[in-house]
Design a protein around this motif. Structure first.
Motif, PDB file in Angstrom:
ATOM      1  N   SER A   1      96.464  30.842  82.912  1.00 23.94           N
ATOM      2  CA  SER A   1      97.581  31.781  82.989  1.00 23.94           C
ATOM      3  C   SER A   1      98.922  31.065  82.935  1.00 23.94           C
ATOM      4  O   SER A   1      99.869  31.540  82.291  1.00 23.94           O
ATOM      5  CB  SER A   1      97.494  32.582  84.297  1.00 23.94           C
ATOM      6  OG  SER A   1      96.321  33.356  84.308  1.00 23.94           O
TER       7      SER A   1
ATOM      8  N   ALA B   1      93.965  30.429  86.816  1.00 22.71           N
ATOM      9  CA  ALA B   1      95.350  30.109  87.198  1.00 22.71           C
ATOM     10  C   ALA B   1      95.959  29.130  86.199  1.00 22.71           C
ATOM     11  O   ALA B   1      97.103  29.289  85.761  1.00 22.71           O
ATOM     12  CB  ALA B   1      95.392  29.535  88.614  1.00 22.71           C
TER      13      ALA B   1
ATOM     14  N   GLU C   1      98.804  40.178  84.513  1.00 26.23           N
ATOM     15  CA  GLU C   1      97.722  40.792  85.283  1.00 26.23           C
ATOM     16  C   GLU C   1      96.985  41.834  84.432  1.00 26.23           C
ATOM     17  O   GLU C   1      95.752  41.885  84.430  1.00 26.23           O
ATOM     18  CB  GLU C   1      98.305  41.441  86.549  1.00 26.23           C
ATOM     19  CG  GLU C   1      97.253  41.743  87.599  1.00 26.23           C
ATOM     20  CD  GLU C   1      97.906  42.130  88.935  1.00 26.23           C
ATOM     21  OE1 GLU C   1      98.568  41.268  89.540  1.00 26.23           O
ATOM     22  OE2 GLU C   1      97.758  43.288  89.342  1.00 26.23           O
TER      23      GLU C   1
ATOM     24  N   LEU D   1      97.485  32.900  91.588  1.00 25.90           N
ATOM     25  CA  LEU D   1      96.547  34.014  91.488  1.00 25.90           C
ATOM     26  C   LEU D   1      95.852  34.174  92.838  1.00 25.90           C
ATOM     27  O   LEU D   1      95.534  33.176  93.494  1.00 25.90           O
ATOM     28  CB  LEU D   1      95.488  33.758  90.405  1.00 25.90           C
ATOM     29  CG  LEU D   1      95.964  33.671  88.959  1.00 25.90           C
ATOM     30  CD1 LEU D   1      94.759  33.485  88.022  1.00 25.90           C
ATOM     31  CD2 LEU D   1      96.771  34.891  88.530  1.00 25.90           C
TER      32      LEU D   1
ATOM     33  N   VAL E   1      98.095  38.603  90.297  1.00 22.18           N
ATOM     34  CA  VAL E   1      99.124  37.581  90.192  1.00 22.18           C
ATOM     35  C   VAL E   1      99.946  37.636  91.471  1.00 22.18           C
ATOM     36  O   VAL E   1     100.422  38.705  91.865  1.00 22.18           O
ATOM     37  CB  VAL E   1     100.006  37.809  88.952  1.00 22.18           C
ATOM     38  CG1 VAL E   1     101.054  36.712  88.831  1.00 22.18           C
ATOM     39  CG2 VAL E   1      99.144  37.853  87.689  1.00 22.18           C
TER      40      VAL E   1
ATOM     41  N   HIS F   1     104.615  38.738  84.879  1.00 17.88           N
ATOM     42  CA  HIS F   1     103.499  38.790  85.817  1.00 17.88           C
ATOM     43  C   HIS F   1     102.695  40.070  85.664  1.00 17.88           C
ATOM     44  O   HIS F   1     101.471  40.047  85.682  1.00 17.88           O
ATOM     45  CB  HIS F   1     103.995  38.626  87.256  1.00 17.88           C
ATOM     46  CG  HIS F   1     104.257  37.194  87.602  1.00 17.88           C
ATOM     47  ND1 HIS F   1     104.523  36.771  88.868  1.00 17.88           N
ATOM     48  CD2 HIS F   1     104.267  36.086  86.819  1.00 17.88           C
ATOM     49  CE1 HIS F   1     104.689  35.459  88.860  1.00 17.88           C
ATOM     50  NE2 HIS F   1     104.554  35.031  87.641  1.00 17.88           N
TER      51      HIS F   1
ATOM     52  N   VAL G   1      91.231  39.775  90.900  1.00 17.06           N
ATOM     53  CA  VAL G   1      92.313  38.800  90.721  1.00 17.06           C
ATOM     54  C   VAL G   1      93.655  39.500  90.551  1.00 17.06           C
ATOM     55  O   VAL G   1      93.777  40.461  89.780  1.00 17.06           O
ATOM     56  CB  VAL G   1      92.022  37.902  89.489  1.00 17.06           C
ATOM     57  CG1 VAL G   1      93.237  37.065  89.112  1.00 17.06           C
ATOM     58  CG2 VAL G   1      90.813  37.006  89.760  1.00 17.06           C
TER      59      VAL G   1
END
Lengths: 151, 151
Positions: A67, A64, A11, A38, A28, A7, A26
Motif C-alpha cells: 500500500s 502495508a 481502503e 494498516l 487504513v 486513504h 483491514v
C-alpha cells in the motif's frame, strides 16, 4: 501519505481487489507522517492460542508495504507485486493488529521512480513492523517490483 | 501423515481455531507419502491481478508447515508457533492453491522429538512449496517452535 482521499481510495481498492483484506477487516489507520498504517481486529485473525495468527500478520505486513508503494507510485495503471520477503515474529500480538510501513529513504524512492519511468520496471525493499503494547512484535522486510502497464 | 482420520481432525482443528483458514477455504488435500498438502480455491484468495494474493500464499504455506508439525508431534496439549520465515514468489499462481510441506529428514525429526520430550521445547526448520501447472511457484521456509504444556 497523510492525504485522506488517498486513504479512502486505498481502503476501497484493497477491499475491492483483495477479498482476504476484507475478510481480515483491514483498515487504513492514522500514523505519523512518512508512514502507512494498516489495522485489523484480532477476532477474524486469531490463532489457536487466541493471539494473532502468523499468516494474518504476514499478510497485513505485505499489504502495508504494498500500500505504501501504491500511494507513492501514484500510477494506478501500473502493477506492484511482492517478489520475496522475510518475517520475524518476536512476540505474540495479543490484541488488534497495527502494521506500520515506513517510507524508504528519499534516495531509494528517487531511484525507484527513475527506474520505473525509464525502464518501466523498478524494484525496492520495504520494511514494516507490527507493534502492540508499545513494543515491536513483528519485523517484516520484502522486495517489491512495480511494472508499468504496456498499454 | 496419510492417515485419513488425522486429516479430518486437522481440517476441523484449523477451521475451528484459525478463522482465516476458514475464510481462505483451506482444505487438507491428498499428497504423496511424507507430505502434508493444503489446498485453497483462488476465488477468496485472489489479488488485484486475479492471481493468488501473496498474503494468502504466505498464510497457507505457514499453515502447511504448522500442520505437518501438528501431525508429527501428536501431542495435542502442546503449542506450536512460527518464529521466523522467508518466502520467494517465483511465478504468479493463476489457479487454485496447493501448498506442500515435505517431512524433514528423520534425524532432524528425531532431534526435534528428543528436545521436545526432554526440554519441553524444540525447534525445527520446515520447507513448503506452492505448485501450479507443474512448476514450483513459491518457496517457503520457516523456523517453528513447539512448547510442551506445563500443566
Amino acid at each position: 501519505m497523510s492525504d485522506v482521499p488517498d486513504h479512502a481510495e486505498l481502503e476501497s481498492y484493497l477491499h475491492g481487489k483483495i477479498p482476504l483484506a476484507r475478510a481480515m477487516g483491514v483498515k487504513v489507520g492514522a500514523g505519523e507522517p512518512g508512514t502507512l498504517v494498516l489495522t485489523a481486529p484480532l477476532e477474524p485473525n486469531h490463532n489457536h492460542l487466541g493471539t494473532a495468527f502468523g499468516g494474518s500478520l504476514s499478510a497485513i505486513a505485505t499489504l502495508a508495504a504494498y500500500s505504501l508503494l501504491w500511494v507513492e507510485l501514484g500510477d494506478r495503471t501500473g502493477h506492484i507485486v511482492v517478489h520475496r520477503s522475510e518475517i520475524v515474529y518476536h512476540h505474540p500480538v495479543r490484541g488488534d493488529i497495527r502494521a506500520i510501513c515506513r517510507r524508504p529513504a528519499d534516495a531509494a524512492l528517487a531511484e525507484f521512480r527513475r527506474s520505473y519511468s525509464e525502464a518501466g520496471k523498478a524494484r525496492i525493499r520495504l520494511r514494516a513492523t507490527i507493534e502492540h503494547g508499545g513494543r515491536v512484535c513483528v519485523e517484516f522486510a520484502g522486495d517489491f517490483v512495480a511494472l508499468r502497464s504496456r498499454e
